[in-house]
Design a protein around this motif. Structure first.
Motif, PDB file in Angstrom:
ATOM      1  N   ALA A  38       9.687 -22.746   9.305  1.00  0.00           N
ATOM      2  CA  ALA A  38       8.836 -21.706   9.885  1.00  0.00           C
ATOM      3  C   ALA A  38       8.271 -20.833   8.771  1.00  0.00           C
ATOM      4  N   VAL A  39       7.156 -20.180   9.089  1.00  0.00           N
ATOM      5  CA  VAL A  39       6.567 -19.203   8.179  1.00  0.00           C
ATOM      6  C   VAL A  39       6.332 -17.913   8.985  1.00  0.00           C
ATOM      7  N   GLY A  40       6.377 -16.801   8.282  1.00  0.00           N
ATOM      8  CA  GLY A  40       6.163 -15.531   8.947  1.00  0.00           C
ATOM      9  C   GLY A  40       5.331 -14.605   8.084  1.00  0.00           C
ATOM     10  N   THR A  41       4.576 -13.744   8.751  1.00  0.00           N
ATOM     11  CA  THR A  41       3.854 -12.681   8.079  1.00  0.00           C
ATOM     12  C   THR A  41       4.271 -11.395   8.745  1.00  0.00           C
ATOM     13  N   GLY A  42       4.823 -10.481   7.954  1.00  0.00           N
ATOM     14  CA  GLY A  42       5.297  -9.225   8.489  1.00  0.00           C
ATOM     15  C   GLY A  42       4.560  -8.054   7.885  1.00  0.00           C
ATOM     16  N   THR A  43       4.345  -7.041   8.720  1.00  0.00           N
ATOM     17  CA  THR A  43       3.768  -5.787   8.274  1.00  0.00           C
ATOM     18  C   THR A  43       4.853  -4.726   8.444  1.00  0.00           C
ATOM     19  N   TYR A  44       5.116  -3.982   7.375  1.00  0.00           N
ATOM     20  CA  TYR A  44       6.240  -3.048   7.345  1.00  0.00           C
ATOM     21  C   TYR A  44       5.783  -1.646   6.999  1.00  0.00           C
ATOM     22  N   LEU A  45       6.282  -0.664   7.736  1.00  0.00           N
ATOM     23  CA  LEU A  45       6.089   0.736   7.384  1.00  0.00           C
ATOM     24  C   LEU A  45       7.115   1.047   6.314  1.00  0.00           C
ATOM     25  N   CYS A  46       6.653   1.543   5.177  1.00  0.00           N
ATOM     26  CA  CYS A  46       7.602   1.770   4.090  1.00  0.00           C
ATOM     27  C   CYS A  46       7.353   3.096   3.377  1.00  0.00           C
ATOM     28  N   GLY A  47       7.191   4.113   4.155  1.00  0.00           N
ATOM     29  CA  GLY A  47       7.297   5.446   3.646  1.00  0.00           C
ATOM     30  C   GLY A  47       6.134   6.173   3.157  1.00  0.00           C
ATOM     31  N   GLY A  54       0.817  -1.205   0.000  1.00  0.00           N
ATOM     32  CA  GLY A  54       0.000   0.000   0.000  1.00  0.00           C
ATOM     33  C   GLY A  54       0.848   1.251   0.000  1.00  0.00           C
ATOM     34  N   ASN A  55       0.210   2.407   0.210  1.00  0.00           N
ATOM     35  CA  ASN A  55       0.931   3.679   0.188  1.00  0.00           C
ATOM     36  C   ASN A  55       1.934   3.807   1.325  1.00  0.00           C
ATOM     37  N   LYS A  56       1.593   3.284   2.486  1.00  0.00           N
ATOM     38  CA  LYS A  56       2.466   3.428   3.660  1.00  0.00           C
ATOM     39  C   LYS A  56       2.891   2.094   4.257  1.00  0.00           C
ATOM     40  N   VAL A  57       2.120   1.043   4.006  1.00  0.00           N
ATOM     41  CA  VAL A  57       2.333  -0.243   4.671  1.00  0.00           C
ATOM     42  C   VAL A  57       2.374  -1.371   3.648  1.00  0.00           C
TER      43      VAL A  57
END
Length: 156
Positions: free
Chosen positions: A147-156, A128-131
């Motif tokens: 293992a598996v992972g789900t990450g949410t990242y702030l990206c500007g 998305g625009n920010k995430v």
């Protein structure tokens, strides 16, 4: 109006690689970047004695597992941000990309981390625009899903 498909240039590839290689913790663990594209990221990690969490069984530490899933997910989020910010001049783009950070990370540990090396693969679920939301998997050298992972990242 249509836009040409976004592809990573050699310059972008080098910038992303340099960004992650400059992080001392990634260097300490021995994480290497094997593949970067707009579709996926692949990183690897050799087993080393200092990465063992269960010394009786020689199993990879859970924190190391979480770290490589987070690092590969962050790289995938960074690629998505490069695509969204390609219209900006390089100074403004770098200012925005420097704010990349993990907002949330969920790890499901499926099997013990046994092996001589491990590979993390990350793919974008949503940018998305920010995430950005990224899905990562960690496999041992024999192909076992660790293992598996789900990450949410702030990206500007």
């Amino acid at each position: 109006m249509t836009h040409a498909a976004f592809t990573l240039t050699d310059e972008m590839n080098q910038a992303i690689s340099a960004f992650f290689q400059r992080i001392p913790f990634n260097q300490s663990l021995g994480i290497t970047i094997d593949h970067l594209s707009t579709e996926s990221v692949r990183m690897s990690l050799p087993m080393k004695p200092e990465l063992i969490g269960n010394f009786v069984h020689g199993i990879l530490h859970g924190g190391v597992i979480a770290t490589i899933l987070d690092v590969s997910g962050g790289a995938m989020a960074l690629i998505g941000a490069f695509e969204r910010h390609q219209h900006l001049d390089s100074n403004e783009r770098m200012a925005r990309l420097s704010k990349l950070g993990t907002i949330d990370l969920r790890i499901d540990y499926l099997r013990p981390g046994r092996g001589q090396s491990f590979t993390a693969n990350a793919v974008m679920l949503r940018s998305g625009n920010k995430v950005a939301v990224v899905r990562s998997e960690l496999h041992s050298d024999d192909g076992t899903l660790i293992a598996v992972g789900t990450g949410t990242y702030l990206c500007g």
